[in-house]
Scaffold this motif. Structure first.
Motif, short mmCIF file in Angstrom:
data_model
loop_
_atom_site.label_atom_id
_atom_site.label_comp_id
_atom_site.label_asym_id
_atom_site.label_seq_id
_atom_site.Cartn_x
_atom_site.Cartn_y
_atom_site.Cartn_z
N ASN A 91 0.80 -1.34 0.01
CA ASN A 91 -0.18 0.14 -0.02
C ASN A 91 0.96 1.34 -0.11
O ASN A 91 2.13 1.04 0.14
CB ASN A 91 -1.00 -0.08 1.12
CG ASN A 91 -0.24 -0.02 2.64
OD1 ASN A 91 0.77 0.54 2.68
ND2 ASN A 91 -1.16 -0.49 3.51
N ALA A 92 0.22 2.45 -0.04
CA ALA A 92 1.20 3.75 -0.17
C ALA A 92 2.11 3.93 1.11
O ALA A 92 3.07 4.52 1.06
CB ALA A 92 0.14 4.74 -0.38
N THR A 93 1.38 3.74 2.29
CA THR A 93 2.48 3.73 3.44
C THR A 93 3.39 2.73 3.36
O THR A 93 4.63 3.32 3.67
CB THR A 93 1.48 3.60 4.63
OG1 THR A 93 0.44 4.18 4.73
CG2 THR A 93 2.45 3.87 5.95
N GLN A 94 3.23 1.51 2.86
CA GLN A 94 4.50 0.54 2.94
C GLN A 94 5.42 1.25 1.97
O GLN A 94 6.78 0.83 2.05
CB GLN A 94 4.03 -0.80 2.49
CG GLN A 94 3.46 -1.49 3.65
CD GLN A 94 2.49 -2.62 3.45
OE1 GLN A 94 1.76 -2.74 2.23
NE2 GLN A 94 2.72 -3.93 4.12
N GLY B 9 2.64 8.82 2.24
CA GLY B 9 1.78 7.58 2.36
C GLY B 9 0.61 7.29 3.05
O GLY B 9 -0.47 7.08 2.54
N ALA B 10 1.03 7.66 4.29
CA ALA B 10 -0.28 7.45 5.29
C ALA B 10 -1.32 8.32 5.12
O ALA B 10 -2.50 8.07 5.23
CB ALA B 10 0.51 7.90 6.64
N ASP C 105 -3.27 7.13 1.97
CA ASP C 105 -4.24 5.96 2.40
C ASP C 105 -5.28 6.43 3.24
O ASP C 105 -6.42 5.89 3.09
CB ASP C 105 -3.42 5.11 3.36
CG ASP C 105 -2.37 3.92 2.62
OD1 ASP C 105 -2.59 4.10 1.35
OD2 ASP C 105 -1.35 3.58 2.99
N GLY D 125 -7.00 9.43 0.45
CA GLY D 125 -7.22 9.15 -0.98
C GLY D 125 -7.06 10.33 -1.98
O GLY D 125 -7.26 10.35 -3.06
#
Length: 421
Positions: free
Chosen positions: A45-48, A372-373, A376, A379
């Motif tokens: 995902n975006a945070t990862q 990233g957070a 997520d 959006g």
């Protein structure tokens, strides 16, 4: 040593050090491109993804203070050569990683390359007289353009041979650069801090509140630069649906001026003073980030002829142009912050540049994770720019209260403070 010989050595050191830093920065920013196929391969995902791109930035930041101090103590030539050589095995191993934790762990060791800034800055500065140190540090800092070089080289290798070829080629380039650096650089015992000076003595200046302020400035102009350089390729791919090669090319419109023009920022800082250049940099950043923050928006207005739908949002050309202006501003800002340091701490450039570089690097580590957070969570892709906009506000207010407002009250007329008079 005769003056012409000393001058020739100074320029040789500056040129080869800038080349070495460019390669180090190229390696440091590697995940900004190869992270995209890795994200798809591992289903991140975006945070990862933000954490993946930020891992090399963490170690590159944490080693800056000890590297700056070791450069004062042992000299930039030996420290820089050993640092670059230490990264080669990790860069090569990257091609064989398969799990998420493999990439995170190897990324930490690859990140050592980012510490090169704290070695080269005091190393090249001491080869030049005080009146030209801003220029020297600016030219060296132009090695930040390694971020743009990465955006030209990595996508071409990735498309032709797959992403695993990128770290293998980069390992070979780094090995060649170590040899080139060693044969064309020089050392001068007069540039070393006397051995009776303790680490704790060098670090005492870090209690100075001015150092904290310079850390805040640098966390924007360098930390923000690193974070966006890592983030922009996938931003273009996601926001505008571009091919990775086109996305990397457009992202380089931010990275390239953000690195190359640092040298001009150094010259301007020598001429007009660090304060004046930094003040304008912050205002230009504020305007650019305000425009970049606005998300793609459709809204409907009820008119006498029925509902009318309007679209507001930056197209890819306007977006890229504003990013280019932001890159230029931050290039000047990176140089002007270090001009503050060479003006205020001429005998302790290594340790102070190390701590300020650490703050900038930590900004470059934390920001991609926060980008990233936020993505997520909301959006909204432009939330990254909303965050940066808020950070710039902090610097503008701090700068006004500690420098600009002071100037008006105390009536200083030195060139450095003339802007606010």
């Amino acid at each position: 040593m005769s003056a012409p010989t000393a001058d020739r050595k100074a320029w040789s050191v500056l040129i080869v050090s800038t080349l070495a830093f460019t390669v180090c920065f190229m390696v440091w920013m590697m995940f900004g491109v190869i992270g995209i196929p890795i994200k798809k391969q591992l289903g991140l995902n975006a945070t990862q993804f933000g954490l993946l791109t930020a891992m090399p930035v963490l170690t590159g930041s944490l080693v800056r203070v000890p590297l700056g101090i070791w450069t004062d103590r042992y000299g930039g030539r030996i420290v820089m050569a050993l640092l670059m050589a230490a990264t080669v095995p990790a860069i090569w191993l990257m091609a064989y990683a398969t799990e998420y934790w493999h990439f995170l762990t190897i990324g930490l060791f690859v990140g050592l390359a980012g510490g090169a800034f704290s070695v080269g800055t005091p190393y090249v500065a001491r080869w030049f007289p005080k009146s030209r140190q801003g220029m020297a540090m600016g030219v060296y800092g132009a090695g930040n353009s390694g971020s743009a070089v990465n955006k030209f080289v990595a996508p071409a290798l990735l498309v032709a041979f797959g992403w695993t070829m990128v770290p293998q080629v980069y390992a070979a380039i780094m090995t060649g650069t170590v040899l080139l650096f060693w044969f064309f650089s020089h050392s001068d015992p007069k540039h070393l801090v006397p051995s009776n000076v303790k680490f704790s003595d060098q670090l005492k200046a870090l209690k100075d509140p001015k150092v904290l302020k310079y850390c805040q400035y640098y966390s924007i102009v360098f930390g923000g630069y690193v974070a966006l350089a890592l983030w922009m390729v996938q931003y273009y791919v996601g926001e505008y649906g571009l091919d990775i090669r086109v996305a990397a090319l457009l992202a380089a419109c931010f990275s390239l001026p953000g690195g190359v023009l640092r040298a001009i920022g150094g010259v301007l800082s020598d001429k007009y003073g660090a304060h004046k250049v930094t003040w304008w940099v912050m205002w230009v950043s504020w305007i650019c980030l305000f425009l970049l923050s606005y998300p793609q928006t459709d809204f409907t207005v009820q008119t006498i002829n029925g509902p009318q739908t309007f679209h507001i949002g930056l197209n890819v050309y306007v977006f890229t142009a504003i990013m280019g202006v932001l890159g230029v501003a931050w290039a000047f800002g990176k140089a002007s912050v270090f001009k503050y340091i060479s003006d205020d701490y001429p005998g302790n450039i290594g340790a102070i540049s190390g701590i300020v570089g650490l703050a900038g690097g930590l900004g470059g580590f934390v920001l991609p994770i926060m980008f990233g957070a936020l993505l997520d969570l909301t959006g909204i892709r432009s939330s990254a720019f909303m965050l940066m906009y808020g950070v710039v506000w902090v610097s503008l207010i701090w700068m006004y209260w500690t420098e600009v407002r002071d100037t008006e009250l105390m009536g200083r007329n030195s060139p450095q403070f003339h802007l606010a008079g």
